[in-house]
Write an enzyme that holds these catalytic residues in place. Structure first.
Site, PDB file in Angstrom:
ATOM      1  N   GLU A 121       0.881  -1.353  -0.325  1.00 39.19           N
ATOM      2  CA  GLU A 121      -0.193   0.119   0.166  1.00 39.19           C
ATOM      3  C   GLU A 121       0.908   1.309   0.145  1.00 39.19           C
ATOM      4  O   GLU A 121       0.704   2.534   0.468  1.00 39.19           O
ATOM      5  CB  GLU A 121      -0.998   0.090   1.042  1.00 39.19           C
ATOM      6  CG  GLU A 121      -0.384  -0.004   2.734  1.00 39.19           C
ATOM      7  CD  GLU A 121      -1.579   0.166   3.791  1.00 39.19           C
ATOM      8  OE1 GLU A 121      -2.312   1.306   3.578  1.00 39.19           O
ATOM      9  OE2 GLU A 121      -1.560  -0.904   4.658  1.00 39.19           O
ATOM     10  N   CYS A 132      -3.958  -3.745   4.393  1.00 45.18           N
ATOM     11  CA  CYS A 132      -3.046  -4.565   5.428  1.00 45.18           C
ATOM     12  C   CYS A 132      -3.051  -6.321   4.630  1.00 45.18           C
ATOM     13  O   CYS A 132      -2.097  -7.228   4.529  1.00 45.18           O
ATOM     14  CB  CYS A 132      -2.404  -4.325   6.131  1.00 45.18           C
ATOM     15  SG  CYS A 132      -2.151  -2.858   6.907  1.00 45.18           S
ATOM     16  N   HIS A 150      -2.633  -9.950  11.959  1.00 42.65           N
ATOM     17  CA  HIS A 150      -2.217  -8.816  11.603  1.00 42.65           C
ATOM     18  C   HIS A 150      -1.653  -8.024  13.092  1.00 42.65           C
ATOM     19  O   HIS A 150      -2.744  -7.834  13.485  1.00 42.65           O
ATOM     20  CB  HIS A 150      -3.374  -8.702  10.635  1.00 42.65           C
ATOM     21  CG  HIS A 150      -2.819  -6.407   9.960  1.00 42.65           C
ATOM     22  ND1 HIS A 150      -2.148  -6.293   9.970  1.00 42.65           N
ATOM     23  CD2 HIS A 150      -3.446  -5.268  10.770  1.00 42.65           C
ATOM     24  CE1 HIS A 150      -1.204  -5.175   9.719  1.00 42.65           C
ATOM     25  NE2 HIS A 150      -2.825  -4.582  10.631  1.00 42.65           N
TER      26      HIS A 150
HETATM   27  P1  HMG Z   1      -3.402   7.279  21.067  1.00 40.45           P
HETATM   28  O1  HMG Z   1      -4.351   8.099  21.286  1.00 40.45           O
HETATM   29  O2  HMG Z   1      -1.794   7.848  20.586  1.00 40.45           O
HETATM   30  O3  HMG Z   1      -3.140   6.415  22.359  1.00 40.45           O
HETATM   31  O4  HMG Z   1      -3.220   6.274  19.854  1.00 40.45           O
HETATM   32  P2  HMG Z   1      -4.003   5.891  23.910  1.00 40.45           P
HETATM   33  O5  HMG Z   1      -4.115   6.825  24.243  1.00 40.45           O
HETATM   34  O6  HMG Z   1      -5.191   5.355  23.002  1.00 40.45           O
HETATM   35  O7  HMG Z   1      -3.023   5.195  23.575  1.00 40.45           O
HETATM   36  C1  HMG Z   1      -3.096   3.344  23.761  1.00 40.45           C
HETATM   37  C2  HMG Z   1      -2.723   2.632  24.538  1.00 40.45           C
HETATM   38  O8  HMG Z   1      -1.609   3.516  25.958  1.00 40.45           O
HETATM   39  C3  HMG Z   1      -4.388   2.942  25.847  1.00 40.45           C
HETATM   40  O9  HMG Z   1      -4.142   1.230  25.960  1.00 40.45           O
HETATM   41  C4  HMG Z   1      -3.322   3.462  26.753  1.00 40.45           C
HETATM   42  O10 HMG Z   1      -4.246   3.169  27.991  1.00 40.45           O
HETATM   43  C5  HMG Z   1      -2.433   2.940  27.156  1.00 40.45           C
HETATM   44  P3  HMG Z   1      -5.579   0.637  25.674  1.00 40.45           P
HETATM   45  O11 HMG Z   1      -6.669   1.768  26.466  1.00 40.45           O
HETATM   46  O12 HMG Z   1      -5.922   0.851  24.186  1.00 40.45           O
HETATM   47  O13 HMG Z   1      -5.397  -0.699  26.165  1.00 40.45           O
HETATM   48  N1  HMG Z   1      -0.885   3.792  27.907  1.00 40.45           N
HETATM   49  C6  HMG Z   1      -0.432   3.538  28.529  1.00 40.45           C
HETATM   50  N2  HMG Z   1      -0.273   2.646  29.247  1.00 40.45           N
HETATM   51  C7  HMG Z   1       1.229   2.294  30.301  1.00 40.45           C
HETATM   52  N3  HMG Z   1       1.923   3.622  30.527  1.00 40.45           N
HETATM   53  C8  HMG Z   1       1.593   4.770  29.784  1.00 40.45           C
HETATM   54  C9  HMG Z   1       0.053   4.848  29.101  1.00 40.45           C
HETATM   55  N4  HMG Z   1      -0.707   5.977  28.721  1.00 40.45           N
HETATM   56  C10 HMG Z   1      -1.615   5.440  27.738  1.00 40.45           C
HETATM   57  N5  HMG Z   1       1.716   5.678  30.765  1.00 40.45           N
HETATM   58  C11 HMG Z   1      -3.811   4.990  18.261  1.00 40.45           C
HETATM   59  C12 HMG Z   1      -3.636   5.112  20.055  1.00 40.45           C
HETATM   60  C13 HMG Z   1      -4.052   3.332  18.156  1.00 40.45           C
HETATM   61  C14 HMG Z   1      -4.947   5.034  18.314  1.00 40.45           C
HETATM   62  C15 HMG Z   1      -2.530   5.615  17.335  1.00 40.45           C
HETATM   63  O14 HMG Z   1      -1.411   4.330  17.574  1.00 40.45           O
HETATM   64  C16 HMG Z   1      -3.254   5.089  15.683  1.00 40.45           C
HETATM   65  O15 HMG Z   1      -4.001   6.093  15.273  1.00 40.45           O
HETATM   66  N6  HMG Z   1      -2.311   4.370  15.586  1.00 40.45           N
HETATM   67  C17 HMG Z   1      -2.420   3.711  13.521  1.00 40.45           C
HETATM   68  C18 HMG Z   1      -3.911   3.223  13.580  1.00 40.45           C
HETATM   69  C19 HMG Z   1      -3.686   1.391  14.164  1.00 40.45           C
HETATM   70  O16 HMG Z   1      -3.067   0.868  14.182  1.00 40.45           O
HETATM   71  N7  HMG Z   1      -4.809   1.289  14.156  1.00 40.45           N
HETATM   72  C20 HMG Z   1      -4.966  -0.212  14.051  1.00 40.45           C
HETATM   73  C21 HMG Z   1      -6.064  -1.004  14.133  1.00 40.45           C
HETATM   74  S1  HMG Z   1      -6.544  -0.897  12.337  1.00 40.45           S
HETATM   75  C22 HMG Z   1      -5.533  -2.230  11.415  1.00 40.45           C
HETATM   76  O17 HMG Z   1      -4.746  -2.453  12.144  1.00 40.45           O
HETATM   77  C23 HMG Z   1      -5.101  -1.398  10.111  1.00 40.45           C
HETATM   78  C24 HMG Z   1      -3.440  -0.719   9.926  1.00 40.45           C
HETATM   79  O18 HMG Z   1      -2.645  -1.845  10.278  1.00 40.45           O
HETATM   80  C25 HMG Z   1      -3.616  -0.199   8.046  1.00 40.45           C
HETATM   81  C26 HMG Z   1      -3.994  -1.244   6.979  1.00 40.45           C
HETATM   82  O19 HMG Z   1      -5.517  -1.711   6.757  1.00 40.45           O
HETATM   83  O20 HMG Z   1      -3.759  -0.845   6.295  1.00 40.45           O
HETATM   84  C27 HMG Z   1      -3.100   0.210  10.584  1.00 40.45           C
END
Ligand code: HMG
Length: 470
Positions: free
Chosen positions: A109, A146, A269
């Site tokens: 991609e 992906c 994935h």
């Molecule tokens: P974010 O806003 O940076 O992070 O985005 P957050 O605030 O949601 O924190 C993430 C986790 O860390 C949370 O845990 C927090 O509690 C924890 P959860 O509630 O989820 O269990 N956290 C901590 N833990 C310990 N100590 C701390 C601390 N602070 C926070 N101090 C997000 C996270 C995944 C949204 C972001 O990384 C993102 O947008 N990623 C890109 C999209 C993505 O990967 N999506 C996954 C599903 S879609 C997919 O897999 C397809 C893809 O590969 C693309 C394709 O298919 O082509 C992406």
């Protein structure tokens, strides 16, 4: 036994009534004969370099996402060099030349050309290393976020099985997963390629003909004519889980109910390892419904909440979430997770998201850890769960082949990870990100010593040019 084996031979599968919709045997002996992978030559430590610079606690990335470092491409690397390096290694270690290959499918991609497929560039690179050309080889490029890597494997599988093949199939999943600077997805970036040889009587994994799909038009993550994705990150997590549930249900409609003890490994994935931790808990909860396991743990965590017993949906959701949290603490769950899921995640924690290659790297990780732990997987089942935003999930079953150990021993996992050069300061990372920005002109020199293929310029038609360094 949790995490144990249910050795489904072809005959057993047939007895159990596994059938594809058109009555074809679900197991032909076609699958993945061998694999090679190539990470980007650079490594960014999220704890010591990234976290302080973006003013976040390192634990957000290590515990919150499950990532400690990510692989990035140097300035002379791209999807072609990564894919060509992986493919050359795969061909060399199997003594193959272009005349052995009938088909090259690239899944990506991160394509930089709307017409000319990356497979033609990769073939061009490989031809620099052989006296033969890929003149009679069918080449293409697959796109669906992906999940395209798995779709390309399935296309190759069907081509081999259809009896129309003219050689072995080379499938290369290759991506540079860059997000816009400052995007929440930035910490999950990654770059690398996985090359797979698809053939009859494979030495590594035989792939089942039953595929479960969950597919729906969604806008959780997309790149409408742009390099960096538009992402609704939180929603993308929910969409991933919803599609996985649908794909598993579709698979079970064809195969009968899943039981966790049937699978030795379950590569998913892996955009980041914590995503799979979430999916695994839901998958386990789903597959123990009505089983001996559920009966055993009910003594400790109570019966599974039933929606019919709740007046409001919110109350049911709260109750089932609390029950799932308790389930995750049980010995049954942790032992299953540690055996079947955790081994598939350790590589991802060091390289980030490789988009199309991610689930295939998770398979590499699981097999490699199993080998190092002295497990004997021959004849065991592996449950593979792929996902692509936009959105679609696909699940299927594979069987580990007798000669798996010899193949996995040559994956050279540690050597490849250790060969990467550390990016020691955030400014260098920032400049590297800019150097890969397709809208910005920079002349940043490579940070690391070049190896394999490098991207060394642009030709008169705007095409990228490549050279082999050695
Ligand atoms: P974010 O806003 O940076 O992070 O985005 P957050 O605030 O949601 O924190 C993430 C986790 O860390 C949370 O845990 C927090 O509690 C924890 P959860 O509630 O989820 O269990 N956290 C901590 N833990 C310990 N100590 C701390 C601390 N602070 C926070 N101090 C997000 C996270 C995944 C949204 C972001 O990384 C993102 O947008 N990623 C890109 C999209 C993505 O990967 N999506 C996954 C599903 S879609 C997919 O897999 C397809 C893809 O590969 C693309 C394709 O298919 O082509 C992406």
């Amino acid at each position: 036994m949790i995490g144990g084996t249910l050795n489904l031979s072809i005959a057993t599968v047939a007895e159990q009534g596994f059938k594809t919709p058109y009555g074809v045997s679900p197991y032909m002996n076609v699958g993945i004969d061998d694999i090679a992978f190539q990470p980007g030559r650079l490594k960014l430590d999220l704890k010591t370099v990234f976290a302080p610079a973006v003013d976040q606690p390192p634990k957000k990335f290590t515990s919150g996402l499950g990532l400690s470092e990510i692989a990035l491409p140097d300035t002379d690397e791209d999807i072609v060099t990564l894919g060509a390096d992986a493919a050359l290694e795969l061909m060399n270690k199997n003594d193959l030349t272009p005349s052995d290959i009938g088909r090259i499918d690239v899944a990506t991609e991160s394509s930089f050309d709307r017409s000319k497929p990356a497979s033609t560039y990769i073939a061009g690179c490989l031809e620099q290393r052989f006296d033969e050309s890929f003149r009679n080889v069918d080449k293409g490029e697959r796109k669906f976020a992906c999940i395209a890597g798995t779709q390309a494997v399935n296309d190759a599988l069907n081509w081999v099985a259809a009896g129309v093949r003219t050689g072995k199939a080379l499938v290369i999943a290759t991506d540079e997963a860059f997000y816009e600077r400052g995007d929440p997805g930035e910490a999950t970036q990654g770059a690398g390629a996985v090359a797979m040889l698809i053939d009859e009587n494979p030495r590594l994994m035989s792939i089942s003909r039953i595929h479960g799909y969950g597919s729906r038009d969604e806008t959780d993550f997309l790149k409408p004519n742009q390099q960096y994705p538009s992402v609704d990150g939180k929603r993308s997590v929910q969409v991933y889980l919803a599609r996985m549930r649908e794909a598993i249900t579709h698979f079970e409609e064809q195969s009968g109910p899943l039981h966790p003890a049937e699978y030795a490994l379950a590569p998913f994935h892996t955009p980041f390892p914590k995503m799979v931790r979430k999916a695994a808990a839901l998958g386990f909860r789903h597959s123990i419904r009505g089983t001996d396991i559920e009966a055993t743990i009910a003594d400790r965590i109570g019966d599974r909440p039933q929606q019919a017993d709740f007046d409001a949906d919110d109350a049911y959701v709260d109750a089932i979430q609390a029950w799932t949290e308790d389930l995750r603490e049980t010995d049954e769950y942790t032992s299953w997770y540690n055996d079947v899921v955790a081994p598939t995640l350790s590589l991802s924690a060091h390289v980030g998201n490789w988009y199309t290659a991610s689930v295939h790297l998770a398979r590499v990780s699981g097999l490699w850890n199993a080998l190092n732990e002295g497990r004997d997987l021959a004849g065991e089942n592996v449950f593979v769960a792929s996902y692509g935003s936009g959105s679609q999930a696909e699940v299927h079953q594979e069987v580990v082949q007798e000669q798996w150990k010899e193949r996995v021993r040559e994956f050279d996992v540690v050597e490849k990870l250790e060969a990467r050069t550390n990016i020691t300061d955030f400014e260098t990372y920032r400049d590297l990100h800019r150097a890969h920005d397709e809208t910005t002109e920079t002349d940043m020199s490579p940070i690391s010593e070049a190896t394999g293929f490098v991207h060394d310029g642009t030709g008169s038609m705007g095409e990228r040019t490549y050279r082999f360094i050695g």
